[in-house]
Structures are given as structure tokens and as C-alpha cells.
Design an enzyme around this catalytic site. Structure first.
Site, PDB file in Angstrom:
ATOM      1  N   ALA A 149       0.829  -1.330  -0.148  1.00 42.33           N
ATOM      2  CA  ALA A 149       0.025   0.106   0.023  1.00 42.33           C
ATOM      3  C   ALA A 149       0.903   1.222  -0.045  1.00 42.33           C
ATOM      4  CB  ALA A 149      -1.197  -0.095   1.210  1.00 42.33           C
ATOM      5  N   TRP A 150       0.271   2.496  -0.059  1.00 43.00           N
ATOM      6  CA  TRP A 150       1.169   3.611  -0.284  1.00 43.00           C
ATOM      7  C   TRP A 150       1.358   4.324   0.968  1.00 43.00           C
ATOM      8  CZ3 TRP A 150      -2.290   6.869   1.692  1.00 43.00           C
ATOM      9  CH2 TRP A 150      -3.857   6.712   1.355  1.00 43.00           C
ATOM     10  N   ASN A 151       0.780   3.952   1.955  1.00 43.12           N
ATOM     11  CA  ASN A 151       0.960   4.697   3.263  1.00 43.12           C
ATOM     12  C   ASN A 151       2.087   4.663   3.965  1.00 43.12           C
ATOM     13  OD1 ASN A 151       0.275   2.475   4.163  1.00 43.12           O
ATOM     14  ND2 ASN A 151      -0.722   2.998   5.877  1.00 43.12           N
ATOM     15  N   VAL A 228      -9.633  -4.012   1.871  1.00 42.82           N
ATOM     16  CA  VAL A 228     -10.452  -5.251   1.825  1.00 42.82           C
ATOM     17  C   VAL A 228     -10.904  -5.768   0.498  1.00 42.82           C
ATOM     18  CG1 VAL A 228     -12.592  -6.364   2.862  1.00 42.82           C
ATOM     19  CG2 VAL A 228     -11.355  -4.798   4.254  1.00 42.82           C
ATOM     20  N   GLY A 229     -11.331  -5.044  -0.214  1.00 45.35           N
ATOM     21  CA  GLY A 229     -11.938  -5.488  -1.656  1.00 45.35           C
ATOM     22  C   GLY A 229     -10.686  -5.815  -2.437  1.00 45.35           C
ATOM     23  N   GLU A 248      -3.157  -7.937   4.827  1.00 54.09           N
ATOM     24  CA  GLU A 248      -3.201  -6.842   5.908  1.00 54.09           C
ATOM     25  C   GLU A 248      -4.005  -5.775   5.278  1.00 54.09           C
ATOM     26  OE1 GLU A 248      -2.019  -7.328   8.775  1.00 54.09           O
ATOM     27  OE2 GLU A 248      -0.773  -9.010   8.528  1.00 54.09           O
ATOM     28  N   GLY A 250      -7.886  -3.260   5.712  1.00 54.34           N
ATOM     29  CA  GLY A 250      -8.373  -2.069   6.260  1.00 54.34           C
ATOM     30  C   GLY A 250      -8.844  -2.241   7.737  1.00 54.34           C
ATOM     31  N   CYS A 282      -4.022   2.092   8.686  1.00 51.75           N
ATOM     32  CA  CYS A 282      -4.811   1.231   8.500  1.00 51.75           C
ATOM     33  C   CYS A 282      -5.419   0.842  10.099  1.00 51.75           C
ATOM     34  CB  CYS A 282      -4.270  -0.091   8.059  1.00 51.75           C
ATOM     35  SG  CYS A 282      -2.531  -0.465   8.889  1.00 51.75           S
ATOM     36  N   GLU A 383     -14.352   2.934   6.509  1.00 48.03           N
ATOM     37  CA  GLU A 383     -13.006   3.284   6.447  1.00 48.03           C
ATOM     38  C   GLU A 383     -12.716   4.737   5.716  1.00 48.03           C
ATOM     39  OE1 GLU A 383      -9.736   1.223   4.838  1.00 48.03           O
ATOM     40  OE2 GLU A 383      -8.580   1.546   6.366  1.00 48.03           O
ATOM     41  N   LYS A 453     -11.149 -10.963  11.476  1.00 47.21           N
ATOM     42  CA  LYS A 453     -12.267 -10.665  10.711  1.00 47.21           C
ATOM     43  C   LYS A 453     -12.071 -10.240   9.163  1.00 47.21           C
ATOM     44  CE  LYS A 453     -15.810  -8.915  13.335  1.00 47.21           C
ATOM     45  NZ  LYS A 453     -16.172  -7.933  14.240  1.00 47.21           N
ATOM     46  N   GLY A 456      -8.411  -9.137   7.179  1.00 46.45           N
ATOM     47  CA  GLY A 456      -7.409 -10.060   6.814  1.00 46.45           C
ATOM     48  C   GLY A 456      -7.163 -11.410   7.506  1.00 46.45           C
ATOM     49  N   GLU A 460       2.206 -10.022  10.433  1.00 44.36           N
ATOM     50  CA  GLU A 460       3.462  -9.511  10.177  1.00 44.36           C
ATOM     51  C   GLU A 460       4.218  -9.203  11.406  1.00 44.36           C
ATOM     52  OE1 GLU A 460       2.537  -6.146   7.163  1.00 44.36           O
ATOM     53  OE2 GLU A 460       3.125  -7.734   5.848  1.00 44.36           O
TER      54      GLU A 460
HETATM   55  P1  NAD Z   1      -5.416  -0.761  -2.605  1.00 43.45           P
HETATM   56  O1  NAD Z   1      -6.024  -2.114  -2.261  1.00 43.45           O
HETATM   57  O2  NAD Z   1      -5.969   0.218  -3.607  1.00 43.45           O
HETATM   58  O3  NAD Z   1      -3.892  -1.161  -3.171  1.00 43.45           O
HETATM   59  C1  NAD Z   1      -2.996  -1.732  -2.482  1.00 43.45           C
HETATM   60  C2  NAD Z   1      -2.094  -2.585  -3.338  1.00 43.45           C
HETATM   61  O4  NAD Z   1      -2.836  -3.684  -4.397  1.00 43.45           O
HETATM   62  C3  NAD Z   1      -1.248  -1.785  -4.629  1.00 43.45           C
HETATM   63  O5  NAD Z   1      -0.033  -2.061  -4.871  1.00 43.45           O
HETATM   64  C4  NAD Z   1      -2.218  -1.902  -5.802  1.00 43.45           C
HETATM   65  O6  NAD Z   1      -1.819  -1.860  -7.155  1.00 43.45           O
HETATM   66  C5  NAD Z   1      -2.577  -3.686  -5.695  1.00 43.45           C
HETATM   67  N1  NAD Z   1      -3.729  -3.920  -6.242  1.00 43.45           N
HETATM   68  C6  NAD Z   1      -4.932  -3.480  -6.560  1.00 43.45           C
HETATM   69  N2  NAD Z   1      -5.768  -4.284  -6.873  1.00 43.45           N
HETATM   70  C7  NAD Z   1      -5.030  -5.454  -7.091  1.00 43.45           C
HETATM   71  C8  NAD Z   1      -5.322  -6.792  -7.627  1.00 43.45           C
HETATM   72  N3  NAD Z   1      -6.678  -6.909  -8.176  1.00 43.45           N
HETATM   73  N4  NAD Z   1      -4.631  -7.627  -7.631  1.00 43.45           N
HETATM   74  C9  NAD Z   1      -3.447  -7.567  -7.243  1.00 43.45           C
HETATM   75  N5  NAD Z   1      -3.008  -6.383  -6.662  1.00 43.45           N
HETATM   76  C10 NAD Z   1      -3.669  -5.375  -6.659  1.00 43.45           C
HETATM   77  O7  NAD Z   1      -4.929  -0.106  -1.268  1.00 43.45           O
HETATM   78  P2  NAD Z   1      -4.274   1.342  -1.024  1.00 43.45           P
HETATM   79  O8  NAD Z   1      -5.140   2.416  -1.426  1.00 43.45           O
HETATM   80  O9  NAD Z   1      -2.821   1.247  -1.752  1.00 43.45           O
HETATM   81  O10 NAD Z   1      -3.781   1.183   0.449  1.00 43.45           O
HETATM   82  C11 NAD Z   1      -4.792   1.798   1.597  1.00 43.45           C
HETATM   83  C12 NAD Z   1      -5.475   0.545   2.121  1.00 43.45           C
HETATM   84  O11 NAD Z   1      -4.390  -0.198   2.673  1.00 43.45           O
HETATM   85  C13 NAD Z   1      -6.458   0.951   3.180  1.00 43.45           C
HETATM   86  O12 NAD Z   1      -7.667   0.213   3.157  1.00 43.45           O
HETATM   87  C14 NAD Z   1      -5.519   0.321   4.508  1.00 43.45           C
HETATM   88  O13 NAD Z   1      -6.367   0.350   5.836  1.00 43.45           O
HETATM   89  C15 NAD Z   1      -4.782  -0.529   4.121  1.00 43.45           C
HETATM   90  N6  NAD Z   1      -3.637  -0.771   4.751  1.00 43.45           N
HETATM   91  C16 NAD Z   1      -3.766  -1.909   5.422  1.00 43.45           C
HETATM   92  C17 NAD Z   1      -2.476  -2.313   6.343  1.00 43.45           C
HETATM   93  C18 NAD Z   1      -2.145  -3.287   7.564  1.00 43.45           C
HETATM   94  O14 NAD Z   1      -1.294  -3.451   7.696  1.00 43.45           O
HETATM   95  N7  NAD Z   1      -3.422  -3.824   7.773  1.00 43.45           N
HETATM   96  C19 NAD Z   1      -1.376  -1.199   6.342  1.00 43.45           C
HETATM   97  C20 NAD Z   1      -1.401  -0.111   5.472  1.00 43.45           C
HETATM   98  C21 NAD Z   1      -2.440   0.128   4.693  1.00 43.45           C
END
Ligand code: NAD
Length: 486
Positions: A149-151, A228-229, A248, A250, A282, A383, A453, A456, A460
Site C-alpha cells: 500500500a502507499w501509506n 478489503v476489496g 493486511e 483496512g 490502517c 474506513e 475478521k 484480513g 506481520e
Molecule cells: P489498494 O488495495 O488500492 O492497493 C494496494 C496494492 O494492491 C497496490 O499495490 C495495488 O496496485 C495492488 N492491487 C490493487 N488491485 C489489485 C488486484 N486486483 N490484484 C493484485 N494487486 C492489486 O490499497 P491502497 O489504497 O494502496 O492502501 C490503502 C489501504 O491499505 C487501506 O484500506 C488501508 O487500511 C490498508 N492498509 C492496511 C495495512 C495493514 O497492515 N493492515 C497497512 C497499511 C494500509
């Protein structure tokens, strides 16, 4: 300045991508294009898989002590490049430099150091069976994919690669398309530390490049950090080749403040749980449940402190609130704030700011606090992933536990109280994988971090993660004649 650079990394060096697809790398603080980046083609992904396969042969045959030494060396080099990499993270994410410089790179290096330290201690077990015996070997899975993810771009790349590599695997990492740059720097750091070519590889692109990894038959595991999606799609795609999956995702985590809590501490906790990294975390405790009897004084202290937060150019060291990641995300957060005004009472913040000096095109929003009565409000349920805190009140412990659990998510939760018996009793009932008592969002590498739930599956950090990057082989050894019925 717009450049077109090679942002792929395999066979131990930067490589040019060959697809005809490009994506923009924009600085969220200015809205300006910094790079145009070429996506990996299917051929590029194949090249990365070949690179990982040959890297795996070399790496998995090395002694664990040697592997650990290289990971610890990488930690040292990463730390020595802290400021340079932190500045790149700031340009890509819009987060304050004060955060990136003190947390992002260091927590990534901590993971390399921690798993580097335990690589040599991985071992199987011996079973005495009388006339025979058995033993287990903890073996690597092979090629693992990491999708970020990007954060927290470099931190996520380290949290995935460090345990994967410590177990003897090779990794292909795809950073989020909004933050593509630091993963390549991490690859350079690994190479400089002595990692054999092909053990850590980087491909770039959007969802379709992620899918090339999750669907690839030679990749044995995928670890995703994302929504999640996305997690559901990744799991479905990985099912076709029965890959191991870590997700991991949302959250919409509860933070419960009881009437006996130290309110100054609780205010600090609530701010850490909502406004760090502009709320783009997250595990954030965005549903803040405050005991009715202390709500007024809690809110008074909270609002006074929130007013003091310095929003500004993220590159300035005294900035505490930077820019949201993208224009699209800014719109999403502002829409939630508008919706929130209809569903709840906005107490402070929630304004778009276009007057930050030198950053007039940036995606800035002032930290918002809502007071909500309706549990069903979208700002309470969904979220937002921005600086939006919702404060709710409660009367009874049983009632607040039930409301806290009434969500599809289960990433994290927090409790503030001086009554430690109550603190433990409550967190034992909370349906969340990571719980904090009298603090929030603390994630040292030593402790497992991961969801319940629909937030995920898998962990980690900590020793628990080693199971997710290795498989146990059992070997039975006969010492006697076979007791044959034939
Ligand atoms: P995102 O789901 O849009 O993208 C995450 C990554 O998945 C990106 O690299 C994207 O290119 C890739 N991706 C997207 N669709 C895909 C597919 N169909 N198949 C394979 N790869 C695919 O999420 P985001 O906008 O980058 O990040 C924000 C989300 O991440 C928030 O929901 C946040 O809660 C979650 N997050 C969770 C954690 C955790 O540890 N649980 C940590 C940081 C962020």
C-alpha cells in the site's frame, strides 16, 4: 521535473520496463508531476520471476548465519541513508518529514535487523519414536510476492521482505503505484549489503501487474497490504494456484476511553490514533467511544490540542499534518466530511487548505473531529483513511464492547483506563488482532501485528510471521525392519 527512469529491479540491477502503459508519480504536497513511470509488461514480470528463481537457488543454499549477516548489513545501510530515503517518501506520500525520518525507515531497518538476528536460529525438531525417529525441517516456500500500500512504502517493503528472506525465500515486490520509488532504493541497499542477485526484485504497475503476480504459477505466496476489496480479489486469484496468502487490510477500529482514564493520556492516544500520517493508517482508532461522564472534559482537551497541530509543507521539520496521498483520495475524504456534517456534529476541522506556502496545489485537509450519536452513520461505519475522528459516548462496559465489535473489520482496538483488570477483561472480548492498553498505534517489530475478521489474515512482525514464510517438512526415518502385513 518529469523524467522517465528505470524503476524495475531484477537480476541485481535497475531495469527498463517494456510495456506501453505509464502512470504518474505526483507529489501530493504540490500536486506536481515528479515522474512518469512505465509499468512492467508480462515479459518483464516473467524476467523478474526467472531472476527470483535463480536468486532463490543461491540464497536458499547459503547458511542461515550468512543470510542473517546480509540482512543486518542491509539494516545498517538503510539507516545510513535515512534522510535521503525519508525525503523521497515525503515526496511520494505527502507525510511530514519529521515522521518519515523518525519512523518509516527506522522501522523498516528494525525488521531487517530483527529477522537478520533470528535467521540462524530457525530450526526443525527431532522426534524419538523408539525403533525409528523423525525430524522436521523448516524450509522456504520459494518465490514470494509482496504487494504494498502507499501509506508506509519502504516500511511495508521491509516488513514483508525481511521475514521472507530470513526464511530463505526470494521476493518480487510491487509497491503501490502512488509510491513507486523507495522499493527500488531498498533493492539497491540489499545488493550493496551482499544479497545475491535475484533474491529481491521490484516490478511496477497498477492492479494488473499485481494480478500477474497473484496468478503466476511459479509464485508460492502472496502478502498484500491494501483495501478489503483488493484482499478479496487477491485471495480469489491466489486460489487458482493455492498460494499461501497473508492479507493486511483496512479497518475502522474502536478506541474506548473509560471514566477513570488519565484524560490527558487518552487525548494523546486518540490523536495518535487518528491524526498521525494525516490519518492514513490502517489500524487507526477512528471510532472513539468515551464514557458519558467524562465526554465534555475529554472533548475540551482534545479540541484544544487539535487546534495546535501544525499543518504545512511536509518537508518542513515542524510540520505535523502533511498532504493526503492524491487528488482522488482528497475528494473521497472531503465527501465523507460533507456526508458527516449531515449525519453528525462537526466540532472542528475538515477544511480543504490551499494556502500552504509553496504547496498551493497540495491535498491538505485540517484534522476533523465529529461528535456522533448514530452508530449507523457512514463516518462511523466506513474506513475513511484520512484525518477524521468520530467521538461517540457510552454508559456501560458490556454495551461498549458490543458496539465496538459490531463491524466487519477487526484490525485493532484500544482501551484507556486505570483499572487494569477491566482493561484486560475488555480487550479479551474485543474482536481485533492488535489491542493496546493505555497507548495506541505502537507496532514494535518484536510483536505480531495482524488482523481478525474482514481486515484480513496472517501476521506481520514477531516470530509468528516466520510460519507464514516457511513450510514444515516432516521426515520419518526407519531404523528397524519394516513391520509389513504383506
Ligand atoms: P489498494 O488495495 O488500492 O492497493 C494496494 C496494492 O494492491 C497496490 O499495490 C495495488 O496496485 C495492488 N492491487 C490493487 N488491485 C489489485 C488486484 N486486483 N490484484 C493484485 N494487486 C492489486 O490499497 P491502497 O489504497 O494502496 O492502501 C490503502 C489501504 O491499505 C487501506 O484500506 C488501508 O487500511 C490498508 N492498509 C492496511 C495495512 C495493514 O497492515 N493492515 C497497512 C497499511 C494500509
Amino acid at each position: 521535473m518529469v523524467e522517465q527512469n528505470s524503476f524495475l529491479y531484477y537480476d541485481g540491477a535497475k531495469r527498463e520496463a517494456t510495456s506501453d502503459r505509464y502512470f504518474d508519480n505526483i507529489n501530493p504536497a504540490t500536486g506536481k508531476l515528479t515522474h512518469t513511470i512505465r509499468s512492467a509488461s508480462a515479459d518483464d514480470v516473467e524476467a523478474a520471476v526467472r531472476s527470483a528463481a535463480s536468486g532463490f537457488q543461491v540464497w536458499s543454499a547459503m547458511s542461515p548465519t550468512e543470510r542473517g549477516r546480509i540482512l543486518r548489513k542491509a539494516a545498517e545501510i538503510l539507516r545510513s541513508r535515512n534522510e535521503e530515503i525519508a525525503k523521497i517518501e515525503v515526496e511520494d506520500t505527502g507525510k511530514p518529514l519529521s515522521e518519515a525520518i523518525s519512523v518509516d525507515i527506522h522501522s523498516g531497518a528494525d525488521a531487517l535487523e530483527y529477522y537478520g538476528g533470528i535467521a540462524a536460529s530457525l530450526h526443525g525438531e527431532h522426534y524419538d519414536l523408539g525403533g525409528s525417529f523423525a525430524y522436521t525441517r523448516r524450509e522456504p516456500l520459494g518465490i514470494c510476492a509482496g504487494i504494498g500500500a502507499w501509506n508506509y512504502p519502504v516500511q511495508i517493503a521491509c516488513w514483508k521482505s525481511a521475514p521472507a528472506l530470513a526464511c530463505g525465500n526470494a521476493m518480487i515486490f510491487k509497491p503501490a503505484e502512488l509510491t513507486p520509488r523507495s522499493a527500488v532504493l531498498l533493492a539497491e541497499v540489499f545488493t550493496e549489503a551482499g544479497l545475491p542477485d535475484g533474491v529481491f526484485n521490484v516490478v511496477q504497475g497498477e492492479a494488473e501487474v499485481g494480478q500477474m503476480l497473484t496468478r503466476h504459477p511459479k509464485i508460492r505466496k502472496v502478502s498484500l497490504t491494501g483495501e478489503v476489496g483488493t484482499g478479496k480479489k487477491v485471495m480469489a486469484d491466489a486460489a487458482a494456484t493455492l498460494k499461501h496468502v497473508t492479507l493486511e487490510l483496512g479497518g475502522k477500529s474502536p478506541l474506548i476511553i473509560f471514566d477513570d482514564a488519565d484524560l490527558d493520556e487518552a487525548v494523546n492516544g486518540a490523536m495518535l490514533a487518528n491524526f498521525y500520517t494525516q490519518g492514513e493508517i490502517c489500524s487507526n482508532g477512528t471510532r472513539v467511544y468515551v464514557a458519558e461522564s467524562v465526554k465534555a472534559s475529554f472533548l475540551e482537551k482534545l479540541v484544544a490540542k487539535t487546534k495546535q497541530l501544525k499543518l504545512g509543507d511536509p518537508i518542513e521539520m515542524d510540520t505535523q499534518v502533511g498532504a493526503l496521498i492524491s487528488e482522488g483520495h482528497l475528494k473521497k475524504v472531503l465527501n465523507y466530511i460533507e456526508q458527516g456534517k449531515k449525519e453528525a456534529k462537526l466540532i472542528i476541522g475538515g477544511d480543504r487548505r490551499t494556502d500552504v506556502e509553496g504547496c498551493y496545489g497540495g491535498y491538505f485537509v485540517t484534522p476533523a473531529i465529529f461528535e456522533a450519536n448514530e452508530e449507523s452513520a457512514s463516518i462511523v461505519q466506513e474506513e475513511i483513511f484520512g484525518p477524521v475522528m468520530t467521538v461517540l459516548t457510552f454508559k456501560e462496559e458490556k454495551e461498549v464492547v458490543q458496539r465496538a465489535n459490531d463491524t466487519i473489520y477487526g484490525l485493532a482496538a484500544g482501551v484507556f483506563t486505570r483499572d487494569l483488570a477491566r482493561a484486560h477483561r475488555v480487550v479479551h472480548q474485543l474482536e481485533a488482532g492488535m489491542c493496546w492498553i493505555n497507548n495506541y498505534n505502537i507496532t514494535p517489530v518484536e510483536i505480531p501485528f495482524g488482523p481478525y475478521k474482514q481486515s484480513g489474515m496472517g501476521k506481520e512482525n514477531g516470530l509468528a510471521t516466520l510460519n507464514a514464510y516457511s513450510q514444515l517438512k516432516t521426515i520419518y526415518v526407519e531404523m528397524d525392519k519394516i513391520d509389513s502385513p504383506y
